[in-house]
Design a protein around this motif. Structure first.
Motif, PDB file in Angstrom:
ATOM      1  N   ILE A 245       0.844  -1.200   0.000  1.00 44.79           N
ATOM      2  CA  ILE A 245       0.000   0.000   0.000  1.00 44.79           C
ATOM      3  C   ILE A 245       0.879   1.249   0.000  1.00 44.79           C
ATOM      4  CG2 ILE A 245      -1.817   1.276   1.183  1.00 44.79           C
ATOM      5  CD1 ILE A 245      -2.636  -1.434  -0.082  1.00 44.79           C
ATOM      6  N   ARG A 246       0.685   2.076  -1.009  1.00 48.64           N
ATOM      7  CA  ARG A 246       1.458   3.304  -1.184  1.00 48.64           C
ATOM      8  C   ARG A 246       0.524   4.513  -1.102  1.00 48.64           C
ATOM      9  NH1 ARG A 246       5.925   2.066  -4.439  1.00 48.64           N
ATOM     10  NH2 ARG A 246       6.821   4.029  -3.671  1.00 48.64           N
ATOM     11  N   PRO A 247       1.017   5.663  -0.697  1.00 45.84           N
ATOM     12  CA  PRO A 247       0.170   6.862  -0.694  1.00 45.84           C
ATOM     13  C   PRO A 247      -0.148   7.313  -2.109  1.00 45.84           C
ATOM     14  CG  PRO A 247       2.420   7.429  -0.105  1.00 45.84           C
ATOM     15  CD  PRO A 247       2.372   5.935  -0.170  1.00 45.84           C
ATOM     16  N   LEU A 248      -1.184   8.135  -2.225  1.00 41.68           N
ATOM     17  CA  LEU A 248      -1.531   8.671  -3.541  1.00 41.68           C
ATOM     18  C   LEU A 248      -0.423   9.555  -4.087  1.00 41.68           C
ATOM     19  CD1 LEU A 248      -5.300   9.540  -3.010  1.00 41.68           C
ATOM     20  CD2 LEU A 248      -4.348   7.697  -4.411  1.00 41.68           C
ATOM     21  N   VAL A 249       0.299  10.219  -3.177  1.00 46.15           N
ATOM     22  CA  VAL A 249       1.423  11.082  -3.567  1.00 46.15           C
ATOM     23  C   VAL A 249       2.723  10.364  -3.238  1.00 46.15           C
ATOM     24  CG1 VAL A 249       2.581  13.290  -3.198  1.00 46.15           C
ATOM     25  CG2 VAL A 249       0.071  13.177  -3.178  1.00 46.15           C
ATOM     26  N   ILE A 250       3.516  10.052  -4.249  1.00 44.87           N
ATOM     27  CA  ILE A 250       4.830   9.435  -4.044  1.00 44.87           C
ATOM     28  C   ILE A 250       5.839  10.559  -3.842  1.00 44.87           C
ATOM     29  CG2 ILE A 250       6.614   7.949  -5.033  1.00 44.87           C
ATOM     30  CD1 ILE A 250       3.965   6.545  -4.276  1.00 44.87           C
ATOM     31  N   SER A 251       6.539  10.494  -2.713  1.00 42.97           N
ATOM     32  CA  SER A 251       7.432  11.593  -2.362  1.00 42.97           C
ATOM     33  C   SER A 251       8.766  11.039  -1.869  1.00 42.97           C
ATOM     34  CB  SER A 251       6.740  12.486  -1.314  1.00 42.97           C
ATOM     35  OG  SER A 251       7.486  13.638  -1.031  1.00 42.97           O
ATOM     36  N   HIS A 252       9.396  11.771  -0.948  1.00 44.65           N
ATOM     37  CA  HIS A 252      10.749  11.425  -0.506  1.00 44.65           C
ATOM     38  C   HIS A 252      10.854  10.021   0.087  1.00 44.65           C
ATOM     39  CE1 HIS A 252      12.396  15.369  -1.248  1.00 44.65           C
ATOM     40  NE2 HIS A 252      11.445  15.950  -0.537  1.00 44.65           N
ATOM     41  N   GLY A 253       9.781   9.558   0.701  1.00 43.83           N
ATOM     42  CA  GLY A 253       9.857   8.266   1.378  1.00 43.83           C
ATOM     43  C   GLY A 253      10.094   7.092   0.456  1.00 43.83           C
ATOM     44  N   ALA A 254       9.854   7.268  -0.837  1.00 45.41           N
ATOM     45  CA  ALA A 254       9.971   6.147  -1.769  1.00 45.41           C
ATOM     46  C   ALA A 254      11.386   5.577  -1.835  1.00 45.41           C
ATOM     47  CB  ALA A 254       9.513   6.579  -3.161  1.00 45.41           C
ATOM     48  N   ASN A 255      12.396   6.417  -1.627  1.00 45.49           N
ATOM     49  CA  ASN A 255      13.770   5.900  -1.653  1.00 45.49           C
ATOM     50  C   ASN A 255      14.528   6.249  -0.373  1.00 45.49           C
ATOM     51  OD1 ASN A 255      14.098   8.635  -2.043  1.00 45.49           O
ATOM     52  ND2 ASN A 255      15.549   8.439  -3.759  1.00 45.49           N
ATOM     53  N   SER A 256      13.793   6.411   0.708  1.00 43.46           N
ATOM     54  CA  SER A 256      14.449   6.725   1.985  1.00 43.46           C
ATOM     55  C   SER A 256      15.303   5.540   2.451  1.00 43.46           C
ATOM     56  CB  SER A 256      13.399   7.034   3.050  1.00 43.46           C
ATOM     57  OG  SER A 256      13.992   7.129   4.328  1.00 43.46           O
ATOM     58  N   PRO A 257      16.517   5.823   2.936  1.00 46.86           N
ATOM     59  CA  PRO A 257      17.374   4.732   3.425  1.00 46.86           C
ATOM     60  C   PRO A 257      17.049   4.322   4.865  1.00 46.86           C
ATOM     61  CG  PRO A 257      18.555   6.813   3.560  1.00 46.86           C
ATOM     62  CD  PRO A 257      17.233   7.127   2.925  1.00 46.86           C
ATOM     63  N   ARG A 258      16.077   4.960   5.495  1.00 51.59           N
ATOM     64  CA  ARG A 258      15.770   4.663   6.896  1.00 51.59           C
ATOM     65  C   ARG A 258      15.310   3.221   7.078  1.00 51.59           C
ATOM     66  NH1 ARG A 258      11.899   9.223   9.377  1.00 51.59           N
ATOM     67  NH2 ARG A 258      12.161   7.846  11.180  1.00 51.59           N
ATOM     68  N   THR A 259      15.707   2.673   8.227  1.00 55.23           N
ATOM     69  CA  THR A 259      15.286   1.315   8.578  1.00 55.23           C
ATOM     70  C   THR A 259      14.654   1.261   9.966  1.00 55.23           C
ATOM     71  OG1 THR A 259      17.491   0.826   9.455  1.00 55.23           O
ATOM     72  CG2 THR A 259      17.068   0.242   7.141  1.00 55.23           C
ATOM     73  N   ASP A 260      14.449   2.454  10.581  1.00 56.08           N
ATOM     74  CA  ASP A 260      13.936   2.493  11.952  1.00 56.08           C
ATOM     75  C   ASP A 260      12.416   2.419  12.018  1.00 56.08           C
ATOM     76  OD1 ASP A 260      14.065   5.060  10.700  1.00 56.08           O
ATOM     77  OD2 ASP A 260      13.512   5.962  12.614  1.00 56.08           O
ATOM     78  N   ARG A 261      11.739   2.500  10.874  1.00 55.37           N
ATOM     79  CA  ARG A 261      10.292   2.342  10.839  1.00 55.37           C
ATOM     80  C   ARG A 261       9.886   1.780   9.490  1.00 55.37           C
ATOM     81  NH1 ARG A 261       7.029   7.501  11.888  1.00 55.37           N
ATOM     82  NH2 ARG A 261       8.240   7.455  13.798  1.00 55.37           N
ATOM     83  N   SER A 262       8.651   1.346   9.390  1.00 55.56           N
ATOM     84  CA  SER A 262       8.199   0.675   8.172  1.00 55.56           C
ATOM     85  C   SER A 262       8.128   1.646   6.998  1.00 55.56           C
ATOM     86  CB  SER A 262       6.819   0.048   8.399  1.00 55.56           C
ATOM     87  OG  SER A 262       5.838   1.067   8.544  1.00 55.56           O
ATOM     88  N   ARG A 263       8.261   1.090   5.814  1.00 54.66           N
ATOM     89  CA  ARG A 263       8.091   1.894   4.603  1.00 54.66           C
ATOM     90  C   ARG A 263       6.700   2.521   4.577  1.00 54.66           C
ATOM     91  NH1 ARG A 263      11.698   3.970   1.525  1.00 54.66           N
ATOM     92  NH2 ARG A 263      12.823   2.000   1.778  1.00 54.66           N
ATOM     93  N   PHE A 264       5.704   1.817   5.065  1.00 54.94           N
ATOM     94  CA  PHE A 264       4.326   2.310   5.154  1.00 54.94           C
ATOM     95  C   PHE A 264       4.287   3.636   5.916  1.00 54.94           C
ATOM     96  CE2 PHE A 264       0.254   1.981   7.688  1.00 54.94           C
ATOM     97  CZ  PHE A 264      -0.628   2.213   6.640  1.00 54.94           C
ATOM     98  N   LEU A 265       4.913   3.682   7.095  1.00 52.16           N
ATOM     99  CA  LEU A 265       4.923   4.906   7.889  1.00 52.16           C
ATOM    100  C   LEU A 265       5.777   5.994   7.250  1.00 52.16           C
ATOM    101  CD1 LEU A 265       5.202   3.528  11.549  1.00 52.16           C
ATOM    102  CD2 LEU A 265       3.145   4.269  10.317  1.00 52.16           C
ATOM    103  N   ILE A 266       6.901   5.617   6.697  1.00 58.62           N
ATOM    104  CA  ILE A 266       7.793   6.606   6.097  1.00 58.62           C
ATOM    105  C   ILE A 266       7.121   7.309   4.921  1.00 58.62           C
ATOM    106  CG2 ILE A 266       9.948   6.892   4.800  1.00 58.62           C
ATOM    107  CD1 ILE A 266      11.097   4.566   6.521  1.00 58.62           C
ATOM    108  N   GLU A 267       6.468   6.536   4.060  1.00 54.67           N
ATOM    109  CA  GLU A 267       5.854   7.148   2.874  1.00 54.67           C
ATOM    110  C   GLU A 267       4.640   7.998   3.232  1.00 54.67           C
ATOM    111  OE1 GLU A 267       6.273   5.843  -1.109  1.00 54.67           O
ATOM    112  OE2 GLU A 267       6.157   3.758  -0.426  1.00 54.67           O
ATOM    113  N   PHE A 268       3.782   7.500   4.088  1.00 55.87           N
ATOM    114  CA  PHE A 268       2.598   8.270   4.453  1.00 55.87           C
ATOM    115  C   PHE A 268       2.933   9.420   5.399  1.00 55.87           C
ATOM    116  CE2 PHE A 268       0.265   4.653   2.771  1.00 55.87           C
ATOM    117  CZ  PHE A 268      -0.895   5.239   2.266  1.00 55.87           C
ATOM    118  N   GLY A 269       4.098   9.332   6.055  1.00 56.10           N
ATOM    119  CA  GLY A 269       4.485  10.375   6.996  1.00 56.10           C
ATOM    120  C   GLY A 269       4.897  11.679   6.345  1.00 56.10           C
ATOM    121  N   TRP A 270       5.267  11.624   5.067  1.00 57.62           N
ATOM    122  CA  TRP A 270       5.616  12.859   4.349  1.00 57.62           C
ATOM    123  C   TRP A 270       5.214  12.711   2.886  1.00 57.62           C
ATOM    124  CZ3 TRP A 270       6.818  17.658   5.759  1.00 57.62           C
ATOM    125  CH2 TRP A 270       7.198  18.561   4.743  1.00 57.62           C
ATOM    126  N   MET A 271       4.163  13.433   2.512  1.00 56.49           N
ATOM    127  CA  MET A 271       3.696  13.396   1.123  1.00 56.49           C
ATOM    128  C   MET A 271       3.851  14.758   0.463  1.00 56.49           C
ATOM    129  SD  MET A 271       0.328  10.933   1.532  1.00 56.49           S
ATOM    130  CE  MET A 271      -0.210  11.619   3.102  1.00 56.49           C
TER     131      MET A 271
END
Length: 407
Positions: A245-271
């Motif tokens: 599940i991806r947000p309607l707006v693909i933004s910085h989270g799509a290629n974030s190197p972070r591993t401290d939280r899920s991709r789900f939270l990273i992508e929806f956390g900043w659109m």
């Protein structure tokens, strides 16, 4: 049926109407479309916006994620969900779109929906089905409705081996029915069908336990019965379904190197840059509404339901119609059939705005939706019950309907 002994307490608002910014010259019976946000919550939101503007970089870069997590945590507790399974979205329609447009369907796949589904979300399903040559299958749930079995069986009889997903209202927007969501989800799951529950009206109207409900996807508004500012809603995705599940707006989270939280939270956390103050005000809305009655949220839901039932009885008698469903299907909304419309010309608004609705407002000072359902000229009167409403307001509506020849 509402106990007549309680009608005395329903004859006055359960809280001071001055706690909302509602026009005192209008009887507002349409909380279900766009409910008013309490003054206290709006003041809190103003404080969030001022904090943002004092030092925008600090707010967005250093503070927002922590505030976002705190707000999600409070909401998750209210919804009985795990915080990391919950993200904010602008509205339930966005939540439905995010799920539907993230999933991939093959030619011949079937997507199940009922004839009561909210038009905007049905449009989203039609669009996605067309992209993948899938087929939308409609379960015809009757209205008037006699019992729960009619709902469940009408849905299940449309399931086939090709059914991949069911989009279902928890509370139907047009007809105001609280559907047996948990039972339907479990019956569908036993047949290998995932559920996307459009819970636009459910939070704050009916008790929710998203862990027990078991749906793969659930979205709901906070700006309706929770009385948060406009632009506050949530999307719940079960942990085993979050990767797709991806947000309607693909933004910085799509290629974030972070591993401290899920991709789900990273992508929806900043659109992208926006105003997050409505989301961050949700805990204040929950707190304020809970404080209005001694019994907290359970009493808020009980009182609104009792008022909706009492109002439905008044209006049913005025219109000379039987209530179209048993009391068990009623939350804080209730719909009743009206005589067929004589003017069915489309309006410029994508939302409900019939000539009768205008007459009720401009001639009688009452704001209440007249809904073309299932299709013009058929129409429904839909009432809402919130703490600032009282039984005499619905009695006034009954008189207005008589004056306009509807009863």
């Amino acid at each position: 049926m509402t106990d007549p002994r309680h009608h005395a307490e329903l004859r006055k608002p359960a809280s001071d109407p001055g706690q909302w910014l509602l026009d005192p010259n209008v009887v507002f019976l349409n909380h279900g479309s766009f409910g008013s946000c309490p003054r206290v919550v709006l003041e809190f939101q103003r404080g969030v916006r001022e904090r943002l503007e004092r030092q925008p970089v600090r707010f967005f870069v250093r503070e927002l994620e922590g505030l976002w997590d705190e707000a999600r945590d409070v909401l998750a507790s209210f919804l009985e969900a795990d915080t990391d399974d919950l993200v904010f979205v602008p509205n339930a329609t966005s939540g439905v779109n995010a799920v539907l447009r993230s999933l991939r369907f093959e030619p011949g796949d079937e997507l199940l929906v009922t004839n009561h589904e909210y038009n905007a979300c049905r449009n989203a399903m039609d669009f996605v089905a067309g992209q993948g040559s899938a087929r939308v299958v409609v379960a015809e749930v009757p209205f008037p409705l006699r019992n729960e079995e009619e709902v469940v069986q009408r849905i299940l009889e449309r399931v086939t081996p090709r059914t991949r997903l069911a989009l279902l209202d928890h509370v139907t927007s047009q007809t105001g029915l609280v559907l047996p969501a948990q039972r339907i989800v479990r019956e569908l799951a036993s047949r290998g069908v995932e559920s996307l529950i459009d819970g636009a009206h459910a939070p704050g109207m009916v008790p929710l336990n998203l862990r027990d409900l078991g749906a793969a996807y659930y979205t709901g508004n906070c700006h309706k019965w929770l009385c948060a500012p406009k632009g506050a809603a949530f999307l719940y995705v079960r942990r085993d379904r979050q990767e797709r599940i991806r947000p309607l707006v693909i933004s910085h989270g799509a290629n974030s190197p972070r591993t401290d939280r899920s991709r789900f939270l990273i992508e929806f956390g900043w659109m992208g840059t926006g105003d997050p103050s409505a989301w961050l005000s949700v805990p204040e809305a929950l707190r304020f509404m809970e404080s209005l009655l001694p019994g907290g949220w359970p009493e808020v839901m009980r009182r609104n339901r009792e008022l909706a039932l009492a109002a439905r009885k008044v209006l049913s008698e005025a219109l000379g119609v039987e209530p179209p469903c048993p009391d068990e299907f009623i939350g804080s909304l209730a719909s009743l059939p009206l005589p067929d419309a004589t003017d069915t010309a489309p309006t410029r608004s994508p939302l409900y705005l019939s000539p009768l609705q205008d007459k009720l407002l401009y001639e009688h000072g009452i704001e209440v939706p007249i809904i073309p359902w299932p299709a013009p000229p058929k129409q429904l009167l839909r009432i809402s019950a919130q703490l600032y409403n009282s039984l005499p307001q619905y009695e006034r509506l009954a008189g207005a309907l008589r004056a306009l020849g509807c009863a």
